[in-house]
Design an enzyme around this catalytic site. Sequence first.
Site, PDB file in Angstrom:
ATOM      1  CE  LYS A  13     -18.517  16.376  66.818  1.00 14.32           C
ATOM      2  NZ  LYS A  13     -17.225  16.668  67.515  1.00 14.32           N
ATOM      3  NE  ARG A  88     -18.639  10.595  69.872  1.00 10.30           N
ATOM      4  CZ  ARG A  88     -18.179  11.040  70.879  1.00 10.30           C
ATOM      5  NH1 ARG A  88     -17.176  11.287  70.409  1.00 10.30           N
ATOM      6  NH2 ARG A  88     -18.610  11.667  70.728  1.00 10.30           N
ATOM      7  NE  ARG A 127     -15.272  21.400  74.587  1.00  5.37           N
ATOM      8  CZ  ARG A 127     -15.434  19.892  73.947  1.00  5.37           C
ATOM      9  NH1 ARG A 127     -16.266  20.649  73.722  1.00  5.37           N
ATOM     10  NH2 ARG A 127     -14.520  19.383  73.983  1.00  5.37           N
ATOM     11  NE  ARG A 133     -17.289  17.624  77.141  1.00  4.48           N
ATOM     12  CZ  ARG A 133     -17.136  17.539  76.491  1.00  4.48           C
ATOM     13  NH1 ARG A 133     -17.969  18.307  75.496  1.00  4.48           N
ATOM     14  NH2 ARG A 133     -16.621  16.281  75.735  1.00  4.48           N
ATOM     15  NE  ARG A 144     -13.342  14.154  74.738  1.00  2.00           N
ATOM     16  CZ  ARG A 144     -13.178  15.436  75.415  1.00  2.00           C
ATOM     17  NH1 ARG A 144     -12.395  15.685  76.006  1.00  2.00           N
ATOM     18  NH2 ARG A 144     -14.138  16.065  74.804  1.00  2.00           N
TER      19      ARG A 144
HETATM   20  N1  LIG Z   1     -21.712   7.368  70.275  1.00  5.74           N
HETATM   21  C1  LIG Z   1     -21.651   7.325  71.138  1.00  5.74           C
HETATM   22  N2  LIG Z   1     -20.255   5.857  71.540  1.00  5.74           N
HETATM   23  C2  LIG Z   1     -19.430   5.850  72.823  1.00  5.74           C
HETATM   24  N3  LIG Z   1     -19.340   6.577  73.653  1.00  5.74           N
HETATM   25  C3  LIG Z   1     -20.198   8.078  73.493  1.00  5.74           C
HETATM   26  C4  LIG Z   1     -20.884   8.028  72.050  1.00  5.74           C
HETATM   27  N4  LIG Z   1     -20.707   9.886  72.074  1.00  5.74           N
HETATM   28  C5  LIG Z   1     -20.477  10.311  73.239  1.00  5.74           C
HETATM   29  N5  LIG Z   1     -19.962   9.452  74.027  1.00  5.74           N
HETATM   30  C6  LIG Z   1     -18.915   9.615  75.559  1.00  5.74           C
HETATM   31  O1  LIG Z   1     -19.506  10.719  75.654  1.00  5.74           O
HETATM   32  C7  LIG Z   1     -17.662  11.541  75.280  1.00  5.74           C
HETATM   33  C8  LIG Z   1     -18.703  12.814  75.453  1.00  5.74           C
HETATM   34  O2  LIG Z   1     -19.065  12.729  74.024  1.00  5.74           O
HETATM   35  P1  LIG Z   1     -18.908  14.355  73.833  1.00  5.74           P
HETATM   36  O3  LIG Z   1     -19.146  14.250  72.336  1.00  5.74           O
HETATM   37  O4  LIG Z   1     -19.415  15.084  74.210  1.00  5.74           O
HETATM   38  O5  LIG Z   1     -17.601  14.953  73.198  1.00  5.74           O
HETATM   39  P2  LIG Z   1     -16.702  15.495  72.211  1.00  5.74           P
HETATM   40  O6  LIG Z   1     -16.338  13.329  71.673  1.00  5.74           O
HETATM   41  O7  LIG Z   1     -15.453  15.877  72.827  1.00  5.74           O
HETATM   42  O8  LIG Z   1     -16.325  16.064  71.105  1.00  5.74           O
HETATM   43  P3  LIG Z   1     -17.066  17.200  70.955  1.00  5.74           P
HETATM   44  O9  LIG Z   1     -15.401  18.175  71.264  1.00  5.74           O
HETATM   45  O10 LIG Z   1     -17.468  17.971  69.751  1.00  5.74           O
HETATM   46  O11 LIG Z   1     -18.467  18.005  71.666  1.00  5.74           O
HETATM   47  C9  LIG Z   1     -17.329  11.115  74.776  1.00  5.74           C
HETATM   48  O12 LIG Z   1     -15.732  10.837  74.709  1.00  5.74           O
HETATM   49  C10 LIG Z   1     -18.165   9.168  74.997  1.00  5.74           C
HETATM   50  O13 LIG Z   1     -16.815   8.431  75.991  1.00  5.74           O
HETATM   51 MG   LIG Z   2     -19.938  18.310  71.347  1.00  9.02          MG
END
Ligand SMILES: Nc1ncnc2c1ncn2[C@@H]1O[C@H](COP(=O)(O)OP(=O)(O)OP(=O)(O)O)[C@@H](O)[C@H]1O
Ligand SMILES: [Mg+2]
Length: 186
Positions: A13, A88, A127, A133, A144
Site C-alpha cells: 500500500k 480499518r 521488511r 519497525r 495485525r
Molecule cells: N486507521 C487506524 N486505526 C487504528 N490504528 C491505526 C490505524 N492506522 C494505523 N494504526 C496503528 O498503526 C500501526 C501501523 O500501521 P501501518 O498501516 O503503518 O502498518 P501495517 O498495518 O503493518 O500495514 P503495512 O504493512 O501496509 O504498513 C497499526 O498496527 C495500528 O496500531
Molecule cells: Mg504501510
Amino acid sequence: MRLLIMGPQGVGKGTQAALLSEHYGIPAISTGDIFRYNIKNKTELGVEALAYINKGELVPDELTNKIVKDRLAMDDAKNGWILDGYPRNASQVEALDAILADLGTPLDAVVALDADHDVLMERMRKRAEIEGRSDDTPEAIAKRLDVYAKETAPLLAIYDGRGLLKTFNGVGSVEDIQATIVAELG
Ligand SMILES: Nc1ncnc2c1ncn2[C@@H]1O[C@H](COP(=O)(O)OP(=O)(O)OP(=O)(O)O)[C@@H](O)[C@H]1O
Ligand SMILES: [Mg+2]
C-alpha cells in the site's frame, strides 16, 4: 482524485500510494506514518499510540479519527489525497463518511491490493530486517493480520456495494502494478 488504498499488511500500500501521489500530485496520507512520526518526536499522541501499536492493536478510534479529520482539512489536501491505512473498522468508515460529508468531497475510488498469505509473510520478514519497525515482532505481526482479517477486510464489501472498489494483484513489479492502477483509474 480522492482515493483509499486498502489491503493486508505487506501488500504494498505505502509503495503504490507514494507513486500515485507523484502521478496525481496529491498527498499520500498514512495513519501509520503519522503515528510513527509522533512516536519518534515523543508527542502526547505518540506516547498514547505506542502501546497499542507495539501490540499490533488498533489505536482507539477517537484518536485516529481526529488525526484524519485534521489532516484532510489541511491546505495541501484541497485537491485530493490518498489515504493509506484508514479506515480499518466499521466505525472509522462512518467517521470518514462524516468527515467527507462535512468537506463536501466524495471518494472517487477504493484501490484494493491483494496477495497470498505466504507472499505477505515473506515481505514482512524482509521488511522487519531492513526497517526494524517496533511492531514487526512475530506476535505483533500475527495480531495485525488477525485484526485485518476480522475488522478491515469486511470493509471492502461496503465499498464494493457503493460501486467504488477496484481490486488489483499486489504481486508483480512495482511499476507494472502502478501502471495497471493508473490505467484503471484514468
Ligand atoms: N486507521 C487506524 N486505526 C487504528 N490504528 C491505526 C490505524 N492506522 C494505523 N494504526 C496503528 O498503526 C500501526 C501501523 O500501521 P501501518 O498501516 O503503518 O502498518 P501495517 O498495518 O503493518 O500495514 P503495512 O504493512 O501496509 O504498513 C497499526 O498496527 C495500528 O496500531
Ligand atoms: Mg504501510
